[in-house]
Design an enzyme around this catalytic site. Sequence first.
Site, short mmCIF file in Angstrom:
data_model
loop_
_atom_site.label_atom_id
_atom_site.label_comp_id
_atom_site.label_asym_id
_atom_site.label_seq_id
_atom_site.Cartn_x
_atom_site.Cartn_y
_atom_site.Cartn_z
N SER A 144 43.95 18.10 40.00
CA SER A 144 43.42 17.59 38.73
C SER A 144 43.66 16.10 38.54
O SER A 144 43.07 15.49 37.65
CB SER A 144 44.05 18.36 37.55
OG SER A 144 45.43 18.07 37.43
N LYS A 181 49.56 15.12 34.10
CA LYS A 181 48.34 14.61 33.46
C LYS A 181 48.63 13.23 32.87
O LYS A 181 49.79 12.82 32.76
CB LYS A 181 47.87 15.54 32.34
CG LYS A 181 47.48 16.95 32.78
CD LYS A 181 46.19 16.98 33.54
CE LYS A 181 45.73 18.41 33.82
NZ LYS A 181 46.61 19.11 34.79
#
Length: 227
Positions: A144, A181
């Site tokens: 991701s 993230k």
Amino acid sequence: MSIIFIEYRYGEVRDMMVEGLTERQREVLTIIARLMEQGKRPPTVREVARTLSITVRGAYDHIRSLERKGYIDIRRGSARGIEILKPPFSIISTSGQGIPLPILGQIPAGDPLLSEEYWIDTISLDRSIVPDGAAFMLEVTGDSMIGDHIVDGDLVLVRPNPQPPEGTIVVAVIDDEATVKRLGRVEGRPALVPSNPAFSPIPLDEEVREIRIVGEVVGLIRRRLRR
């Protein structure tokens, strides 16, 4: 964020030794690494030549030799296409004076954060390359964050900080699952934002999942597994 390459497998970590190089080739490799650290991007052949006070042709020949010996990779068609595959310096401490850092496979739900039952390995790193405040490493799973050059299997160095500034790459726990993230905003709402467009941002103010920020990513080690 600097990326450091080491040869690694669970239970055993050792230096990528600078073997089979001439003194000049070792010097060129060191200069490439330092220029990459200073400029945050690969140097051109001309920049290497200027730093070493040698001809461009001479620098090119040394760089090609480093490629043939497996110390760097060159992306054709790019003036800044050099990638270091083996570092010219030791990052693993063998003197006993290094900083031992645990590698976590997951983040425990409660205190203490560094409970040994969650350790999958440890590495003692040279103090010169450990960012201030780094307390542990987390093994990354998934892709991701490939837009920030963080890939599956990387080890991120984490500085505990539950309130990092916006824009920081962070480690967060979502329903007891660790994730990496970037802390940002989406449509004005605070969110954990991936750098891979195939993944969706995760709003921090949603109530259906428990989300907590554990710390900020301050460095990265890329593992190259032995075959």
